[in-house]
Structure formats: C-alpha cells, structure tokens
Design an enzyme around this catalytic site. Structure first.
Site, mmCIF file in Angstrom:
data_model
loop_
_atom_site.group_PDB
_atom_site.id
_atom_site.type_symbol
_atom_site.label_atom_id
_atom_site.label_comp_id
_atom_site.label_asym_id
_atom_site.label_seq_id
_atom_site.Cartn_x
_atom_site.Cartn_y
_atom_site.Cartn_z
ATOM 1 N NE ARG A 20 -1.230 -2.052 9.146
ATOM 2 C CZ ARG A 20 -0.515 -1.337 9.980
ATOM 3 N NH1 ARG A 20 -0.694 -1.467 11.272
ATOM 4 N NH2 ARG A 20 0.395 -0.485 9.551
ATOM 5 C CB VAL A 62 14.327 3.176 1.087
ATOM 6 C CG1 VAL A 62 13.500 3.532 -0.143
ATOM 7 C CG2 VAL A 62 15.305 2.047 0.770
ATOM 8 C CE1 TYR A 97 12.868 -2.796 10.159
ATOM 9 C CE2 TYR A 97 15.149 -2.099 10.161
ATOM 10 C CZ TYR A 97 14.006 -2.418 9.466
ATOM 11 O OH TYR A 97 13.984 -2.366 8.089
ATOM 12 C CB THR A 119 9.427 4.751 2.516
ATOM 13 O OG1 THR A 119 9.973 4.184 3.712
ATOM 14 C CG2 THR A 119 10.074 4.132 1.302
ATOM 15 C CG ASN A 162 7.869 -4.489 0.736
ATOM 16 O OD1 ASN A 162 8.984 -3.964 0.779
ATOM 17 N ND2 ASN A 162 6.748 -3.785 0.822
ATOM 18 C CB SER A 176 -0.937 0.009 1.209
ATOM 19 O OG SER A 176 -0.199 -0.140 2.395
ATOM 20 C CG ASP A 195 -3.099 -6.001 11.684
ATOM 21 O OD1 ASP A 195 -1.877 -6.172 11.492
ATOM 22 O OD2 ASP A 195 -3.569 -5.427 12.676
HETATM 23 N N1 NAP Z 1 12.649 2.602 4.342
HETATM 24 C C1 NAP Z 1 13.841 2.137 4.644
HETATM 25 O O1 NAP Z 1 14.784 2.897 4.962
HETATM 26 C C2 NAP Z 1 14.113 0.655 4.578
HETATM 27 C C3 NAP Z 1 15.456 0.227 4.603
HETATM 28 C C4 NAP Z 1 15.735 -1.122 4.545
HETATM 29 C C5 NAP Z 1 14.708 -2.036 4.444
HETATM 30 N N2 NAP Z 1 13.413 -1.619 4.424
HETATM 31 C C6 NAP Z 1 12.352 -2.631 4.374
HETATM 32 O O2 NAP Z 1 11.520 -2.383 3.262
HETATM 33 C C7 NAP Z 1 10.222 -2.896 3.536
HETATM 34 C C8 NAP Z 1 9.184 -1.853 3.128
HETATM 35 O O3 NAP Z 1 9.367 -0.698 3.913
HETATM 36 P P1 NAP Z 1 8.978 0.778 3.399
HETATM 37 O O4 NAP Z 1 10.162 1.623 3.618
HETATM 38 O O5 NAP Z 1 8.360 0.730 2.064
HETATM 39 O O6 NAP Z 1 7.921 1.176 4.540
HETATM 40 P P2 NAP Z 1 6.442 1.769 4.444
HETATM 41 O O7 NAP Z 1 6.372 2.824 3.420
HETATM 42 O O8 NAP Z 1 6.058 2.080 5.842
HETATM 43 O O9 NAP Z 1 5.595 0.517 3.942
HETATM 44 C C9 NAP Z 1 5.412 -0.614 4.775
HETATM 45 C C10 NAP Z 1 4.347 -1.491 4.146
HETATM 46 O O10 NAP Z 1 4.068 -2.570 5.065
HETATM 47 C C11 NAP Z 1 2.664 -2.585 5.336
HETATM 48 N N3 NAP Z 1 2.384 -3.013 6.695
HETATM 49 C C12 NAP Z 1 2.820 -2.428 7.854
HETATM 50 N N4 NAP Z 1 2.287 -3.053 8.911
HETATM 51 C C13 NAP Z 1 1.494 -4.042 8.419
HETATM 52 C C14 NAP Z 1 0.655 -5.013 9.021
HETATM 53 N N5 NAP Z 1 0.517 -5.111 10.343
HETATM 54 N N6 NAP Z 1 -0.023 -5.871 8.216
HETATM 55 C C15 NAP Z 1 0.083 -5.778 6.858
HETATM 56 N N7 NAP Z 1 0.858 -4.889 6.236
HETATM 57 C C16 NAP Z 1 1.553 -4.024 7.009
HETATM 58 C C17 NAP Z 1 2.210 -1.131 5.146
HETATM 59 O O11 NAP Z 1 0.840 -1.048 4.803
HETATM 60 P P3 NAP Z 1 -0.352 -0.673 5.814
HETATM 61 O O12 NAP Z 1 0.134 0.377 6.749
HETATM 62 O O13 NAP Z 1 -1.439 -0.257 4.876
HETATM 63 O O14 NAP Z 1 -0.666 -1.974 6.488
HETATM 64 C C18 NAP Z 1 3.047 -0.712 3.933
HETATM 65 O O15 NAP Z 1 2.431 -1.109 2.748
HETATM 66 C C19 NAP Z 1 10.202 -3.260 5.027
HETATM 67 O O16 NAP Z 1 10.317 -4.657 5.171
HETATM 68 C C20 NAP Z 1 11.429 -2.573 5.580
HETATM 69 O O17 NAP Z 1 11.975 -3.257 6.691
HETATM 70 C C21 NAP Z 1 13.087 -0.290 4.473
#
Ligand code: NAP
Length: 282
Positions: free
Chosen positions: A58, A210, A177, A212, A110, A35, A83
């Site tokens: 979610r 990243v 984390y 986000t 992811n 999402s 969720d």
């Molecule tokens: N951003 C960074 O710096 C970074 C760096 C290294 C790795 N990562 C990894 O990349 C992945 C994606 O992160 P992102 O940066 O894209 O974060 P994000 O923008 O917060 O996206 C996280 C995604 O996970 C979903 N999510 C969160 N809680 C959930 C739950 N309880 N049930 C179902 N879905 C859930 C969220 O959707 P809803 O809120 O709609 O549920 C959203 O779609 C993660 O695994 C993170 O550890 C991120």
C-alpha cells in the site's frame, strides 16, 4: 546483536551468489508486501542480480524509495501501490501482472496482517476476521488463480510465506490470524500436485517469530527470541533454489510432536494460564 537463544534457534543461514544467480537470473519476480519487513529484505537481496522485480504494497512512497535504491543496483523494478484488502484493487494488480510482456517466473506471496486479540474484546470486531481473511487468504488465492497460467507458461515457482503456528495446535487469542493463515496453507497445499503437473513448483516456508514491524506492537515479544528479517530473506532464497517444497526451523519437530500428542494437555494448560492471568482463582 543476536542473543544466545537466538543464535541457537536461528543459526546464520547463507546462500552462495552463484547458486542464487543461477535460480533468478533474468527472471520476473513478484513480491507482495514488499514495502516493509521480510518482503523489503527479499527485494533488497534480489536487487543485486539481473532480475525484474514487481513490488506490491500500500505505502507508495516506501515502495518508491525502495525502487530507487534497487535501480541503483543491477535489477529493474516496477512498483504497484495497491490495498489488497479491496477486491477491486486485487483486480487492478491482476490486470498489471497480465500485461507484463515476459509474464511471471516467480511469485512470492508475502503480504500479511497479524492480529492478537482476546475473544472477549473481539465480540464487536467481526471486521478483524474479514480483514485478515481478505488479505491472508482470499487476496493471494485470487492473485494466484490469475497468475497460474502465466507461471505455467514460464515453468515458474510460487513461494508462500507462512507461519510456524499453522503447523501447531491453535493458541488462544490468535483466532483471526491463525484461521486465515491456515486456510491459505490448506488451499495452497491442496494445489501442490496440480501445479506440479503444470510445471509450476509451489513451496512454503513456515517462519518462526521474525523481528519486523508486525510483532512490534506486542510488548511480550521484545524479550522473545526472534529471527532477523535479513535471515528470513536468506532462508526464502535458499528454498527458491532447492528442490524441497517446504522449509521450517530445525527445531520445529519438537513443538510439532507436542502438538500431535498433546492436545489435551495444551487445552488444559491454556485454560489454567488464562484464568491465572485474569486473576481468577483456580
Ligand atoms: N513477523 C513475524 O513474526 C512473522 C512470522 C511468521 C510469518 N510471517 C509472515 O511474513 C509475512 C510478512 O510479514 P512481516 O513480518 O514482514 O510484516 P510487515 O513488516 O508488517 O510487512 C507486511 C507487508 O505486507 C504489506 N501489507 C499489509 N497490509 C496490506 C494490504 N492491505 N495491501 C497490500 N499490502 C499490505 C505491508 O505493506 P503496506 O503496509 O505498505 O501495505 C508490508 O509490506 C506475512 O505474511 C506474515 O504473516 C511473519
């Protein structure tokens, strides 16, 4: 607009349309956490091809809006609002995945949650640890245990969206984390050869910071170099198309070497840094 350090650390990656088309044409692709952020960018990238996307997160209205714009492109799309903190919701997702007529070809794990919090502020927050573990470790384990026979039938692929921190020495205030992402990485890598024997390719991308929603609450990160999420999506697509089992930034070798040799220095530095930040005399 990327800053100079961002251009050096995260040079623009590209992927040819033909190459990606060959890898994903006609495939059913599951993306958890679709999402927002990296998952959303990935869904948009794939939507230009003839694929069947299964998007899980979610926020139903966000998934629905994404599905509407995806269907305007070439691909088909199903959304599953769930969720993944709740085991019963994970079970519901599994039932839906098992009912897909063509099975699954590609599973992108992811969905994730990040927490930074000092130990002193965590003493009454055991739930930080159960939540990060349930989403970053146990939910993807359960989903992949169920998806393995489906992926085996289609000689499929799994991609784990992991973090660079997993490859480095643990940092103060990142315990929840770091422990959950590392636990999943260990579980995932332990299975690589067994999946391979079944004809399933399993790959990990270790992403740096990243830009986000995930990092937005942390004021410090506003000035840190961070990769744009569109670039993270392209790098994931490149890994999908390659025979390699792992992708990380070109410069990862430097902090990894530091982590290998520098445990003593890192622990001392962390201690002095925290004392100085807290205003304690050293
Ligand atoms: N951003 C960074 O710096 C970074 C760096 C290294 C790795 N990562 C990894 O990349 C992945 C994606 O992160 P992102 O940066 O894209 O974060 P994000 O923008 O917060 O996206 C996280 C995604 O996970 C979903 N999510 C969160 N809680 C959930 C739950 N309880 N049930 C179902 N879905 C859930 C969220 O959707 P809803 O809120 O709609 O549920 C959203 O779609 C993660 O695994 C993170 O550890 C991120």
């Amino acid at each position: 607009m990327k800053t100079l350090p961002e251009r050096l650390l995260f040079p623009n990656a590209r992927i040819s349309k033909e190459r990606l088309e060959k890898a994903i044409h006609g495939k059913t692709i599951v993306i958890t956490g679709a999402s927002y952020g990296i998952g959303e960018e990935l869904a948009m990238l794939f939507s230009g091809y003839n694929v069947h996307l299964i998007l899980i997160a979610r926020t139903e209205e966000k998934l629905q809006a994404l599905a509407n714009s995806i269907k305007a492109n070439k691909s088909k799309c199903i959304i599953i609002a769930a969720d993944l903190y709740q085991e019963s919701e994970v079970d519901r997702v599994i039932e839906k995945l098992k009912s897909l007529p063509g099975g699954i070809d590609i599973f992108i794990s992811n969905a994730g949650k990040s927490i930074t919090r000092p130990l002193a502020d965590s003493l009454n927050r055991y739930h930080d640890f159960t939540r990060t573990n349930s989403l970053n470790y146990l939910a993807p384990v359960k989903l992949l245990l169920a998806a393995t026979p489906l992926l085996k039938a289609n000689k499929g692929q799994i991609i784990n969206i992991s973090a660079m921190n997993v490859l480095l020495l643990p940092a103060p205030e990142w315990a929840a984390y770091q422990a959950s992402k590392t636990a999943f990485d260990q579980w995932f890598r332990s299975n690589l050869a067994e999946w391979r024997v079944m004809g399933i390719l399993a790959k990990t991308i270790y992403l740096p910071l990243v830009r986000t929603r995930m990092i937005a609450p942390n004021e410090n990160y506003k000035n840190y170099p961070a990769m744009p999420p569109q670039q993270a999506a392209i790098r994931i697509a490149r890994l999908l198309c390659s025979s390699s089992t792992c992708s990380k930034p070109w410069w990862a070798i430097f902090p990894q070497t530091g982590s290998f040799f520098g445990r003593y220095i890192w622990e001392k530095w962390s201690y002095y840094h925290l004392r100085k930040r807290n205003g304690d005399s050293i």
